[in-house]
Scaffold this motif. Structure first.
Motif, PDB file in Angstrom:
ATOM      1  N   LEU A 222      -7.273   1.893  -8.869  1.00 50.98           N
ATOM      2  CA  LEU A 222      -7.461   2.127  -7.433  1.00 50.98           C
ATOM      3  C   LEU A 222      -6.269   2.897  -6.858  1.00 50.98           C
ATOM      4  O   LEU A 222      -6.428   3.755  -5.980  1.00 50.98           O
ATOM      5  CB  LEU A 222      -7.624   0.778  -6.722  1.00 50.98           C
TER       6      LEU A 222
ATOM      7  N   CYS B 298      -5.980   6.413  -4.492  1.00 50.53           N
ATOM      8  CA  CYS B 298      -5.267   6.436  -3.209  1.00 50.53           C
ATOM      9  C   CYS B 298      -4.099   7.422  -3.234  1.00 50.53           C
ATOM     10  O   CYS B 298      -3.843   8.114  -2.237  1.00 50.53           O
ATOM     11  CB  CYS B 298      -4.779   5.038  -2.846  1.00 50.53           C
TER      12      CYS B 298
ATOM     13  N   MET C 249     -10.200  -0.437   0.250  1.00 53.46           N
ATOM     14  CA  MET C 249      -8.912   0.019  -0.282  1.00 53.46           C
ATOM     15  C   MET C 249      -7.955   0.460   0.834  1.00 53.46           C
ATOM     16  O   MET C 249      -6.946   1.114   0.587  1.00 53.46           O
ATOM     17  CB  MET C 249      -9.130   1.184  -1.263  1.00 53.46           C
TER      18      MET C 249
ATOM     19  N   VAL D  72      -4.514  -6.012  -1.460  1.00 50.87           N
ATOM     20  CA  VAL D  72      -5.231  -4.746  -1.242  1.00 50.87           C
ATOM     21  C   VAL D  72      -6.635  -5.006  -0.715  1.00 50.87           C
ATOM     22  O   VAL D  72      -7.107  -4.330   0.198  1.00 50.87           O
ATOM     23  CB  VAL D  72      -5.305  -3.942  -2.565  1.00 50.87           C
ATOM     24  N   LEU D  73      -7.301  -6.008  -1.283  1.00 47.17           N
ATOM     25  CA  LEU D  73      -8.729  -6.216  -0.990  1.00 47.17           C
ATOM     26  C   LEU D  73      -8.979  -7.219   0.125  1.00 47.17           C
ATOM     27  O   LEU D  73     -10.071  -7.771   0.225  1.00 47.17           O
ATOM     28  CB  LEU D  73      -9.458  -6.673  -2.272  1.00 47.17           C
TER      29      LEU D  73
END
Length: 468
Positions: free
Chosen positions: A217, A221, A286, A280-281
């Protein structure tokens, strides 16, 4: 004359929906030329709604009933009656503008709220309103500098460049915090089609129905953060970033300052040590990680980063406080046909205007709108002679012989009343005329024209684009 009007702003975004209610103070002043003008003297936000997740019926349908309930609750808590709302905007932003009923929702909600609450969508207007609402426009004017504002939401990043208080460019990209979404177990439940190519090209292991690893992820980003450096002209623009553009690309520029607004703007500048996947979640997307990666990507440029006045509420404040323009006061209009909504604007000339070619140039663009009512937009001479006014009137009359309904002329320079009178005197058959000035527009814009406030008319110039 001094009066107050109430305005509402509704922003239905990819992640969240927000409402503000404002009080606008209107007054008449004497200009330097001793002509009375109507101006917006002050804007005061009297209510801000909580930030609410945008209600959906499914992946492609906005829940109109719940949106309407959110707006009604905002009016109730603001203690402003729906009947007292005079102006404002309902704006559908980001990926929500791609929902199947986006156009229907904004149109129905704006009509429910009042005759002059406008329904808008489109990345250019979103970018402009967010730049106003964040305070970037005011800071640019105050410092006499060029400022780029990046409003980063759930689905898109809307960008406006202001130079000494004037907007020079607007554009938008598919970069946002909810382009990948997760369920409560951390499994991927949604990947936006707009970034599928990036995941594939970079060979990143992110798949629907599977749990994601933080490092994968983070790769996405970091790549999106790099794209933002590129659109700030701090790195060379690459092909992958070009594919993320929603609108056309931009003219290269050198910026003095950068500001970040929007939901992701709330995370920028706040670095987290040893960020874990659960951090993060926390919103099942995201967003926090994207904010973290942008913060790190722009570390070298902290001396030119400005903290905006508003972040997550920038667009809704722009919609509620900055969507309205007041025309000049020396204008011509027929009150009986107002208000008018969603009138396409034809601008005959892209650059220098030739008054004798108004008809021939506008006629070629008229076919796009078939039998629809249109407005013609001109800059016009700063101090036109009577002969020049007669030429413009003749060309406008000739053009509107092909168009049913009122003659609508939008001028940038201040001679609408004189032009309206000359048009009226030279018509073979009586027709309603709306001739307003001190309004700037471009091809592709639409205009909403409200009921008069004092000697002037409230106007909204907007773009009606619902993305596919």
């Amino acid at each position: 004359m001094k009066s107050e009007v109430y305005s509402i702003g509704v922003d239905i975004g990819t992640s969240t929906t927000e409402v503000i209610v404002s009080r606008l103070r209107i007054k008449n002043i004497l200009s330097l030329s001793l002509v009375e003008e109507t101006v917006i003297e002050d804007k005061e936000i009297i209510y801000k709604s909580p930030i609410i997740f945008t209600p959906l019926l499914d992946d492609v349908t906005i829940n109109f009933v719940k949106i309407k309930d959110i707006v009604l609750e905002a009016l109730k808590l603001s203690k402003v009656k729906k009947s007292d709302i005079s102006t404002g905007a309902v704006i559908i932003t980001g990926e929500t503008a791609r929902k199947e009923n986006a156009s229907e929702v904004s149109k129905n909600l704006s009509e429910y709220l009042g005759d002059f609450v406008v329904a808008t969508a489109g990345p250019k207007l979103e970018s402009l309103l967010a730049g106003y609402g964040s305070g970037a426009c005011d800071m640019s004017k105050k410092f006499s500098r060029k400022i780029i504002n990046l409003d980063i939401g759930g689905g898109t990043t809307n960008i406006a460049i202001f130079n000494c208080g004037e907007c020079e460019q607007t554009f938008a990209l598919d970069i946002g915090g909810r382009l990948i979404k997760f369920d409560h177990e951390g499994k991927v439940v949604y990947i936006s089609k707009r970034i599928e190519f990036l995941i594939e090209d970079m060979d990143i292991n992110i798949k629907l129905g599977e749990k994601v690893e933080l490092k994968d992820l983070e790769l996405v980003c970091k790549r999106l953060a790099k794209s933002l450096l590129e659109v700030c002209c701090l790195k060379e623009l690459c092909e992958d970033t070009k594919r993320l553009f929603i609108s056309e690309e931009f003219e290269p520029f050198k910026v003095d300052y950068i500001s970040f607004s929007g939901g992701i703007g709330e995370y920028i500048g706040q670095t987290t040590v040893n960020m874990q996947l659960k951090d993060v979640l926390k919103h099942d997307d995201m967003g926090p990680l994207l904010g973290e990666c942008i913060s790190k990507g722009f570390e070298k440029y902290t001396e030119i980063l400005l903290v905006p006045k508003e972040k997550i509420r920038a667009t809704v404040i722009g919609a509620g406080n900055h969507s309205l323009t007041i025309s000049g006061s020396t204008i011509a209009f027929d009150k009986s046909i107002l208000p008018l909504k969603n009138i396409p604007i034809i601008k005959p000339f892209d650059k220098e205007e030739n008054l004798k070619e108004i008809y021939s140039q506008a006629k070629t663009k008229l076919d796009i709108y078939e039998d629809a009512l249109v407005a013609i937009s001109l800059i016009g001479p700063k101090s036109p002679s009577y002969d020049e006014v007669k030429i413009i009137a003749r060309e406008v009359i000739k053009l509107f012989e092909k168009i049913n309904g009122p003659i609508i002329v939008v001028l940038e320079n201040d001679f609408a009343k004189a032009l309206g009178q000359v048009i009226s005197l030279n018509l073979k058959k009586k027709r309603a005329i709306i001739c307003i000035d001190k309004i700037s527009s471009k091809n592709g814009d639409y205009i909403d024209i409200g009921l008069p406030i004092g000697n002037a008319i409230p106007v909204v110039i907007k773009t009606l684009i619902y993305n596919c």
